[in-house]
Design a protein around this motif. Structure first.
Motif, short mmCIF file in Angstrom:
data_model
loop_
_atom_site.label_atom_id
_atom_site.label_comp_id
_atom_site.label_asym_id
_atom_site.label_seq_id
_atom_site.Cartn_x
_atom_site.Cartn_y
_atom_site.Cartn_z
N GLY A 136 0.81 -1.31 0.08
CA GLY A 136 -0.01 -0.09 0.10
C GLY A 136 0.96 1.48 0.09
O GLY A 136 2.26 1.08 0.31
N ARG A 137 -0.02 2.29 -0.57
CA ARG A 137 1.00 3.62 -0.56
C ARG A 137 1.43 4.07 0.94
O ARG A 137 2.61 4.52 1.03
CB ARG A 137 -0.16 4.60 -1.07
N LYS A 138 0.57 3.98 1.95
CA LYS A 138 0.86 4.61 3.26
C LYS A 138 2.29 3.87 3.77
O LYS A 138 3.14 4.65 4.19
CB LYS A 138 -0.17 4.00 4.32
N MET A 139 2.63 2.61 3.62
CA MET A 139 3.66 2.02 3.90
C MET A 139 4.85 2.57 3.10
O MET A 139 5.96 3.00 3.86
CB MET A 139 3.76 0.57 4.17
N ALA A 140 4.79 2.60 1.97
CA ALA A 140 5.98 3.25 1.18
C ALA A 140 6.03 4.75 1.64
O ALA A 140 7.30 5.05 1.54
CB ALA A 140 5.39 3.06 -0.46
N THR A 141 5.07 5.20 1.93
CA THR A 141 5.34 6.73 2.28
C THR A 141 6.15 6.78 3.61
O THR A 141 7.19 7.60 3.69
CB THR A 141 4.03 7.31 2.47
N SER A 142 5.76 6.05 4.77
CA SER A 142 6.44 6.12 5.81
C SER A 142 7.74 5.69 5.79
O SER A 142 8.93 6.26 6.10
CB SER A 142 5.75 5.65 6.86
N GLU A 143 8.13 4.57 4.88
CA GLU A 143 9.46 4.46 4.54
C GLU A 143 10.36 5.21 3.89
O GLU A 143 11.47 5.66 4.45
CB GLU A 143 9.47 2.89 3.96
N LEU A 144 9.67 6.02 2.90
CA LEU A 144 10.41 6.99 2.24
C LEU A 144 10.70 8.04 3.11
O LEU A 144 11.98 8.60 3.01
CB LEU A 144 9.13 7.48 1.30
N VAL A 145 9.81 8.42 3.94
CA VAL A 145 10.06 9.55 4.85
C VAL A 145 11.32 9.26 5.73
O VAL A 145 12.38 10.18 5.72
CB VAL A 145 9.05 10.03 5.73
N ALA A 146 11.27 8.13 6.35
CA ALA A 146 12.56 7.43 6.99
C ALA A 146 13.93 7.65 6.32
O ALA A 146 14.76 7.98 6.59
CB ALA A 146 12.25 6.26 7.70
N LEU A 147 13.68 7.16 4.95
CA LEU A 147 14.75 6.84 4.24
C LEU A 147 15.35 8.50 3.89
O LEU A 147 16.54 8.59 3.68
CB LEU A 147 14.61 6.10 3.04
N LEU A 148 14.50 9.42 3.66
CA LEU A 148 15.00 10.75 3.49
C LEU A 148 15.57 11.32 4.30
O LEU A 148 16.09 12.54 4.10
CB LEU A 148 13.56 11.44 2.68
N SER A 149 15.38 11.17 5.55
CA SER A 149 15.90 11.65 6.77
C SER A 149 17.49 11.66 6.82
O SER A 149 17.98 10.90 6.17
CB SER A 149 15.29 11.09 8.09
N ASP A 150 17.78 12.80 7.56
CA ASP A 150 19.18 12.85 7.69
C ASP A 150 19.90 11.79 8.18
O ASP A 150 21.33 11.47 8.04
CB ASP A 150 19.56 14.13 8.07
N ARG A 151 19.34 11.00 9.12
CA ARG A 151 19.90 9.90 9.72
C ARG A 151 20.28 8.79 8.99
O ARG A 151 21.10 7.85 9.26
CB ARG A 151 18.93 9.23 10.81
N GLU A 152 19.61 8.61 7.51
CA GLU A 152 19.74 7.50 6.84
C GLU A 152 20.73 7.74 5.64
O GLU A 152 20.86 7.19 4.72
CB GLU A 152 18.44 7.16 6.25
N ASP A 153 21.43 9.13 5.62
CA ASP A 153 21.82 9.63 4.50
C ASP A 153 23.33 8.87 4.08
O ASP A 153 23.86 9.29 3.34
CB ASP A 153 22.10 11.00 4.39
N GLN A 154 23.64 8.08 4.97
CA GLN A 154 24.96 7.26 4.74
C GLN A 154 24.59 5.82 4.36
O GLN A 154 25.70 5.13 3.83
CB GLN A 154 25.91 7.31 5.90
N THR A 155 23.56 5.32 4.63
CA THR A 155 23.29 3.97 4.47
C THR A 155 22.96 3.92 2.78
O THR A 155 22.63 4.71 2.27
CB THR A 155 21.79 3.32 5.11
N PRO A 156 23.18 2.47 2.24
CA PRO A 156 22.79 2.41 0.92
C PRO A 156 21.45 2.71 0.40
O PRO A 156 21.17 3.64 -0.65
CB PRO A 156 23.38 0.86 0.42
#
Lengths: 404, 404
Positions: free
Chosen positions: A2-22
């Protein structure tokens, strides 16, 4: 999925905390560039091709990355087989750009594949209040999301472009900008009631630079200067693909370089600022006196193009003054590319010709000093009125200047 | 494991090709910072602690990383047990910094743990030739490597700091710099006959900024401006920890901001440059006329400190002019920190006081406009005569501006 889940994962991946992970780096690269092939992703992120391949598989499985869009250099070298174009899932959510100008507010909704879904604007009276701005934004939001396909629940971020410098430390508008009655206002506090998502903000020239870098005249350039010539004079410095905001948000405020300490008083409180000679306010006054009605910049340009010598002269004199200012910018950041933004850019070669000549005269580096690759090119910007608002969308896609 | 092997592996890891791999990132971080603990390495590189641990084990096994040095914040938080300080193996090789000034050449040899092993210099007559420079460098090399512990075979890189702008695209010296007869000279070609290793070069102010960032007044700052006040006026802009060189190497040439197009002719060929009012050449002429002999900057500062009102006035007037120039820099890059370099910095508060007042007067952002964190601090640099040459060592350690 579903869209909801992709959205929340995306928000997490776009956050500065994740900007070093592949996955964080891949999502960031796609967010910034729109469409890329797997091998372009490897180039941009510096990740190994095998890592990119494994990570992309996972991201495609979870619906965050999808096939689509078109590639500028889409063919695998030598292979002959077209590479697959990948984007972030456009259905995963939307980004909003809001342009808060002197006399108008614009609101653009875009998806994560960089497609504009809606573009609305309203004209306002000069010196409108923050409350009027908020009501206008709310109305534009309702219009923009009238389409049942679009959901306000899936807004990934809101970017705000403001006519005036924004302190990056606290998101407050600085004194000395275009919206004088707004000095000290906290932008996040202003728009927060409308949105439950990250908020980004920068001044309109910095946003214009981001728009020109992502989609306009500075595409492919990571180091350039935007120089805005309009009723005000402003700009932005981009270094290594990032806008330099300055400690208080005043970087790129080229119109307020105080050049002559004995000169006229400027609206910023200093004397002899570049804006006093390079903005088109005084030329417009002169033209209006001559023709007996209040001309706009576009009118003067049209008359000059129609052969009016006086209007042409006003444009040339502005170009001469702007070239002096750009000469100073040569001795500070020495950009390889200068993009001329603002309404004056529409004058084209009539402006750019004398501007380049004035730059050559006043700059430290003369064109004869260095080989072609080390010379500064001066070009007109691609976007006119919408550059700030498009750049506000870019703030979100590039995660630039997040407030709070 | 022998030194030879560690050296060649190190050279490979320091190369740009490796700057995305975990060992490449760790070696780069240690090269730039000197000494770090494992957890500091994880913070600086953004790598996972487990990756850091595994990679460090391999790097220690191959002799590239060793224990040693001292940590500024060396204790693990809460643990009470001191963290292990790690450096690159100082025995793996040396870095050379060469400062090519107007009247002297300096050569510093340092190891990879940031320890200075040798520091030699020679005075030369004004307008010395490139051939004289080369002979001098050769002589300084022989002196420096006289110690049998040091081997010229294990030189990892040579950094060159030049009194004048260097075109980063081709390593040539630009017209308009401090060494007028050297314009067009290719620095790599000049020093290459002496070295079989990577060569880095930048102008002396950019190098000074790197020295102040790595070991001096700008330690811990990734965004600042160095402003050099001496017989010439120059500087550097550091953004995100990188010196902005500009497309032709002219960035940070603050002395050649052409402010008054009707002003005096400057040595660069333009008119009314900042250097004409903010350099200490004219004040020295005035002081020399008054006292009847040729004074140096240090003499004027000493007399001012001893109570001479005229000498004090000359320093204050220079501060006023410099503050105007810095006001322009506020409206371009709006730095949070300005480090004053050059001989004039030794005047201390006698210079910094009126300079800060002049900056406050001419800058767009007044101290009352913003909270403390968004104000610009102005401080004196830490290094005096050696800043350029130390920074040339820094060029190598930070892999900045490699030629060819």
């Amino acid at each position: 999925m579903g869209r909801k889940m992709a959205t929340s994962e995306l928000v997490a991946l776009l956050s500065d905390r994740e900007d070093q992970t592949p996955p964080g780096r891949i999502v960031r690269a796609l967010s910034e560039r729109g469409t890329l092939s797997a091998s372009q992703i490897a180039n941009v992120t510096g990740l190994a091709k095998s890592t990119v391949s494994t990570t992309l598989n996972a991201l495609r499985k979870s619906g965050i990355v999808v096939e689509g869009g078109s590639l500028e250099n889409g063919r695998s070298i030598g292979a002959g087989r077209p590479a697959t174009a990948l984007t972030l899932n456009p259905r995963a959510g939307t980004c909003i750009g809001i342009g808060i100008g002197l006399f108008h507010i614009q609101l653009i909704v875009a998806d994560l594949a960089h497609t504009i879904l809606s573009d609305q604007s309203r004209t306002l009276a000069a010196d409108y209040t923050p409350e009027e701005a908020l009501a206008t934004i709310e109305a534009l939001l309702v219009e923009s999301y009238a389409d049942p396909q679009l959901s306000r629940d899936a807004v990934l971020g809101v970017g705000v472009a403001i006519a005036g410098p924004v302190n990056p430390q606290d998101g407050r508008i600085l004194r000395g900008g275009g919206l004088p009655t707004w000095a000290g206002l906290d932008i996040r506090q202003l728009v927060e009631p409308l949105f439950d998502c990250p908020i980004f903000a920068d001044n309109e020239s910095n946003c214009a630079a981001i728009a020109e870098m992502m989609w306009g005249s500075a595409q492919g350039h990571e180091d350039f200067v935007l120089f805005k010539l309009d009723l005000g004079v402003g700009g932005a410095i981009v270094s290594h693909g990032r806008v330099i905001t300055g400690v208080a948000g005043a970087a790129g405020e080229f119109g307020h370089m105080s050049i002559d300490p004995e000169g006229d008083l400027c609206r910023c409180g200093n004397r002899g600022c570049l804006e006093l000679t390079a903005s088109f306010v005084r030329p417009l006054e002169m033209a209006s006196r001559r023709f007996g009605y209040a001309l706009q910049i576009a009118d003067v340009i049209a008359r000059a193009q129609g052969g009016d010598v006086g209007c042409r002269r006003l444009i040339e004199d502005t170009a001469e003054a702007a070239g002096r200012g750009l000469g100073i910018i040569c001795a500070t950041v020495n950009p390889g590319l200068i993009v001329i933004g603002g309404s004056m850019a529409r004058a084209g070669d009539m402006l750019l010709g004398p501007l380049a000549a004035s730059y050559e005269k006043h700059a430290l580096v003369k064109s004869t000093d260095v080989p072609g690759v080390a010379r500064t090119r001066i070009v007109a910007g691609t976007f006119a009125r919408s550059d700030a608002c498009l750049g506000a969308v870019g703030l979100v896609l590039r995660h630039h200047n997040r407030l709070g």
